[in-house]
Design a protein around this motif. Structure first.
Motif, PDB file in Angstrom:
ATOM      1  N   LEU A  54       0.832  -1.192   0.000  1.00 26.07           N
ATOM      2  CA  LEU A  54       0.000   0.000   0.000  1.00 26.07           C
ATOM      3  C   LEU A  54       0.869   1.247   0.000  1.00 26.07           C
ATOM      4  CD1 LEU A  54      -2.784   1.390   0.230  1.00 26.07           C
ATOM      5  CD2 LEU A  54      -2.592   1.121   2.721  1.00 26.07           C
ATOM      6  N   ALA A  55       0.566   2.158  -0.922  1.00 25.82           N
ATOM      7  CA  ALA A  55       1.235   3.460  -0.982  1.00 25.82           C
ATOM      8  C   ALA A  55       0.175   4.546  -0.842  1.00 25.82           C
ATOM      9  CB  ALA A  55       1.975   3.634  -2.311  1.00 25.82           C
ATOM     10  N   ALA A  56       0.469   5.541  -0.006  1.00 25.60           N
ATOM     11  CA  ALA A  56      -0.437   6.676   0.176  1.00 25.60           C
ATOM     12  C   ALA A  56       0.389   7.957   0.200  1.00 25.60           C
ATOM     13  CB  ALA A  56      -1.230   6.536   1.473  1.00 25.60           C
ATOM     14  N   LEU A  57      -0.146   8.978  -0.395  1.00 26.61           N
ATOM     15  CA  LEU A  57       0.550  10.264  -0.375  1.00 26.61           C
ATOM     16  C   LEU A  57       0.620  10.797   1.054  1.00 26.61           C
ATOM     17  CD1 LEU A  57       1.865  12.258  -2.378  1.00 26.61           C
ATOM     18  CD2 LEU A  57      -0.301  13.494  -2.394  1.00 26.61           C
ATOM     19  N   VAL A  58      -0.513  10.715   1.777  1.00 24.28           N
ATOM     20  CA  VAL A  58      -0.585  11.217   3.150  1.00 24.28           C
ATOM     21  C   VAL A  58      -1.342  10.219   4.019  1.00 24.28           C
ATOM     22  CG1 VAL A  58      -1.409  13.085   4.645  1.00 24.28           C
ATOM     23  CG2 VAL A  58      -0.579  13.616   2.362  1.00 24.28           C
ATOM     24  N   ASP A  59      -0.820  10.000   5.214  1.00 25.12           N
ATOM     25  CA  ASP A  59      -1.502   9.203   6.238  1.00 25.12           C
ATOM     26  C   ASP A  59      -2.005  10.183   7.291  1.00 25.12           C
ATOM     27  OD1 ASP A  59      -2.273   7.646   8.405  1.00 25.12           O
ATOM     28  OD2 ASP A  59      -0.553   6.300   8.265  1.00 25.12           O
ATOM     29  N   ARG A  60      -3.316  10.258   7.452  1.00 26.62           N
ATOM     30  CA  ARG A  60      -3.869  11.204   8.411  1.00 26.62           C
ATOM     31  C   ARG A  60      -4.275  10.549   9.735  1.00 26.62           C
ATOM     32  NH1 ARG A  60      -9.487  13.941   7.431  1.00 26.62           N
ATOM     33  NH2 ARG A  60      -9.278  14.000   9.677  1.00 26.62           N
ATOM     34  N   GLY A  61      -3.886   9.279   9.936  1.00 26.50           N
ATOM     35  CA  GLY A  61      -4.211   8.600  11.193  1.00 26.50           C
ATOM     36  C   GLY A  61      -5.699   8.297  11.270  1.00 26.50           C
ATOM     37  N   GLY A  62      -6.182   8.025  12.476  1.00 24.30           N
ATOM     38  CA  GLY A  62      -7.611   7.791  12.671  1.00 24.30           C
ATOM     39  C   GLY A  62      -8.095   6.437  12.207  1.00 24.30           C
ATOM     40  N   ARG A  63      -7.203   5.432  12.196  1.00 26.13           N
ATOM     41  CA  ARG A  63      -7.544   4.115  11.684  1.00 26.13           C
ATOM     42  C   ARG A  63      -8.650   3.448  12.495  1.00 26.13           C
ATOM     43  NH1 ARG A  63      -4.776   5.589   8.994  1.00 26.13           N
ATOM     44  NH2 ARG A  63      -2.706   4.825   9.044  1.00 26.13           N
ATOM     45  N   GLN A  64      -9.581   2.816  11.797  1.00 21.50           N
ATOM     46  CA  GLN A  64     -10.626   1.992  12.399  1.00 21.50           C
ATOM     47  C   GLN A  64     -10.373   0.511  12.123  1.00 21.50           C
ATOM     48  OE1 GLN A  64     -14.218   3.589  10.679  1.00 21.50           O
ATOM     49  NE2 GLN A  64     -14.091   5.472  11.868  1.00 21.50           N
ATOM     50  N   LEU A  65      -9.447   0.228  11.237  1.00 23.76           N
ATOM     51  CA  LEU A  65      -9.070  -1.134  10.888  1.00 23.76           C
ATOM     52  C   LEU A  65      -7.545  -1.239  10.945  1.00 23.76           C
ATOM     53  CD1 LEU A  65     -11.395  -1.651   7.781  1.00 23.76           C
ATOM     54  CD2 LEU A  65     -11.748  -2.526  10.080  1.00 23.76           C
ATOM     55  N   PRO A  66      -7.014  -2.441  11.163  1.00 21.55           N
ATOM     56  CA  PRO A  66      -5.550  -2.598  11.263  1.00 21.55           C
ATOM     57  C   PRO A  66      -4.877  -2.572   9.890  1.00 21.55           C
ATOM     58  CG  PRO A  66      -6.615  -4.712  11.554  1.00 21.55           C
ATOM     59  CD  PRO A  66      -7.719  -3.684  11.452  1.00 21.55           C
ATOM     60  N   ILE A  67      -4.803  -1.391   9.309  1.00 21.24           N
ATOM     61  CA  ILE A  67      -4.239  -1.182   7.982  1.00 21.24           C
ATOM     62  C   ILE A  67      -3.098  -0.173   8.123  1.00 21.24           C
ATOM     63  CG2 ILE A  67      -4.694  -0.280   5.661  1.00 21.24           C
ATOM     64  CD1 ILE A  67      -6.546  -2.549   5.928  1.00 21.24           C
ATOM     65  N   ALA A  68      -1.974  -0.443   7.473  1.00 19.10           N
ATOM     66  CA  ALA A  68      -0.841   0.493   7.493  1.00 19.10           C
ATOM     67  C   ALA A  68      -0.236   0.557   6.093  1.00 19.10           C
ATOM     68  CB  ALA A  68       0.211   0.044   8.499  1.00 19.10           C
ATOM     69  N   ALA A  69       0.230   1.739   5.714  1.00 22.36           N
ATOM     70  CA  ALA A  69       0.869   1.912   4.404  1.00 22.36           C
ATOM     71  C   ALA A  69       2.310   1.423   4.448  1.00 22.36           C
ATOM     72  CB  ALA A  69       0.822   3.375   3.990  1.00 22.36           C
ATOM     73  N   ASP A  70       2.735   0.803   3.369  1.00 23.59           N
ATOM     74  CA  ASP A  70       4.136   0.406   3.218  1.00 23.59           C
ATOM     75  C   ASP A  70       4.977   1.605   2.796  1.00 23.59           C
ATOM     76  OD1 ASP A  70       4.023  -2.667   3.477  1.00 23.59           O
ATOM     77  OD2 ASP A  70       2.401  -2.199   2.066  1.00 23.59           O
ATOM     78  N   PHE A  71       4.354   2.515   2.059  1.00 21.98           N
ATOM     79  CA  PHE A  71       5.029   3.718   1.574  1.00 21.98           C
ATOM     80  C   PHE A  71       4.102   4.907   1.823  1.00 21.98           C
ATOM     81  CE2 PHE A  71       5.800   0.135  -1.356  1.00 21.98           C
ATOM     82  CZ  PHE A  71       7.136  -0.106  -1.067  1.00 21.98           C
ATOM     83  N   VAL A  72       4.611   5.946   2.449  1.00 19.59           N
ATOM     84  CA  VAL A  72       3.813   7.149   2.702  1.00 19.59           C
ATOM     85  C   VAL A  72       4.748   8.353   2.720  1.00 19.59           C
ATOM     86  CG1 VAL A  72       3.861   6.912   5.227  1.00 19.59           C
ATOM     87  CG2 VAL A  72       1.993   8.137   4.142  1.00 19.59           C
ATOM     88  N   ALA A  73       4.337   9.432   2.054  1.00 20.32           N
ATOM     89  CA  ALA A  73       5.182  10.619   1.955  1.00 20.32           C
ATOM     90  C   ALA A  73       5.105  11.495   3.195  1.00 20.32           C
ATOM     91  CB  ALA A  73       4.804  11.429   0.718  1.00 20.32           C
ATOM     92  N   ALA A  74       3.949  11.546   3.855  1.00 18.83           N
ATOM     93  CA  ALA A  74       3.804  12.420   5.023  1.00 18.83           C
ATOM     94  C   ALA A  74       2.678  11.923   5.908  1.00 18.83           C
ATOM     95  CB  ALA A  74       3.518  13.854   4.590  1.00 18.83           C
ATOM     96  N   SER A  75       2.757  12.288   7.174  1.00 20.29           N
ATOM     97  CA  SER A  75       1.698  11.988   8.140  1.00 20.29           C
ATOM     98  C   SER A  75       1.208  13.296   8.738  1.00 20.29           C
ATOM     99  CB  SER A  75       2.230  11.094   9.262  1.00 20.29           C
ATOM    100  OG  SER A  75       2.627   9.855   8.743  1.00 20.29           O
ATOM    101  N   VAL A  76      -0.076  13.352   9.017  1.00 21.89           N
ATOM    102  CA  VAL A  76      -0.673  14.557   9.579  1.00 21.89           C
ATOM    103  C   VAL A  76      -1.867  14.140  10.437  1.00 21.89           C
ATOM    104  CG1 VAL A  76      -2.218  14.949   7.618  1.00 21.89           C
ATOM    105  CG2 VAL A  76      -1.537  16.868   9.033  1.00 21.89           C
ATOM    106  N   THR A  77      -2.151  14.932  11.442  1.00 20.93           N
ATOM    107  CA  THR A  77      -3.345  14.732  12.244  1.00 20.93           C
ATOM    108  C   THR A  77      -4.285  15.901  11.980  1.00 20.93           C
ATOM    109  OG1 THR A  77      -2.065  13.598  13.948  1.00 20.93           O
ATOM    110  CG2 THR A  77      -4.241  14.411  14.584  1.00 20.93           C
TER     111      THR A  77
END
Length: 186
Positions: A137-160
């Motif tokens: 899984l690749a995502a440009l941005v991970d904004r948190g707030g997961r409801q399921l146990p899913i994580a990106a293998d590649f992510v450019a930035a994280s933000v809340t």
């Protein structure tokens, strides 16, 4: 989540909604670098973007990684577990997977990773096409707030962000990306 960084500060204001705008092109370059390194030894690689922002990113990644013959896109509208609650969107697109999924290493691409429900729906749809050897899984941005146990293998930035806000990827006619924060309508 390798090499994740904080979302860069706003570069200007969006003319549409006077919302902050971020350097989506810099984020894309960071994501491309991670994906290229992560797929270096992978075989039978295919890229699948989730409609619509993920499909835009996947298209550009496929071009930059020379994988345009193994590019697909999916619309997970009918696979979402909240379909009955949210109803049908007006812009549902047909999914297009023009390659053999069985045994492939699939790079699933989305613009913003949030609850994980879209990713789960995308994985369910992919398995309707066959059994991949691996899904990354690749995502440009991970904004948190997961409801399921899913994580990106590649992510450019994280933000809340507060729940009342959304990150929105835009694509100009020349293919350049923009990223804005919009408020949900009350």
């Amino acid at each position: 989540m390798p090499n994740s960084t904080d979302l860069p500060p706003a570069t200007d204001r969006s003319p549409d909604a006077d919302a902050p705008r971020y350097d989506a092109e810099a984020l894309y370059r960071a994501l491309l670098q991670q994906v290229a390194a992560g797929l270096a030894d992978a075989s039978e690689v295919a890229i699948v973007g989730i409609h619509s922002g993920g499909a835009w990113l996947a298209e550009r990644l496929a071009h930059d990684l020379q994988l345009t013959k193994r590019l697909g896109c999916i619309d997970v509208s009918f696979y979402r577990d909240d379909f009955a609650e949210k109803g049908l969107r007006f812009d549902v697109k047909p999914s297009q997977i023009g390659f053999v999924v069985d045994g492939a290493t699939i790079l699933l691409v989305d613009d913003v990773l949030y609850t994980g429900r879209t990713t789960r729906a995308a994985i369910n749809e992919l398995f309707d096409y066959g059994r991949p050897a691996k899904i990354l899984l690749a995502a440009l941005v991970d904004r948190g707030g997961r409801q399921l146990p899913i994580a990106a293998d590649f992510v450019a930035a994280s933000v809340t962000l507060p729940e009342a806000q959304a990150l929105v990827l835009g694509r100009a006619d020349d293919g350049q990306f923009t990223l804005t924060i919009d408020d949900y309508d009350a």
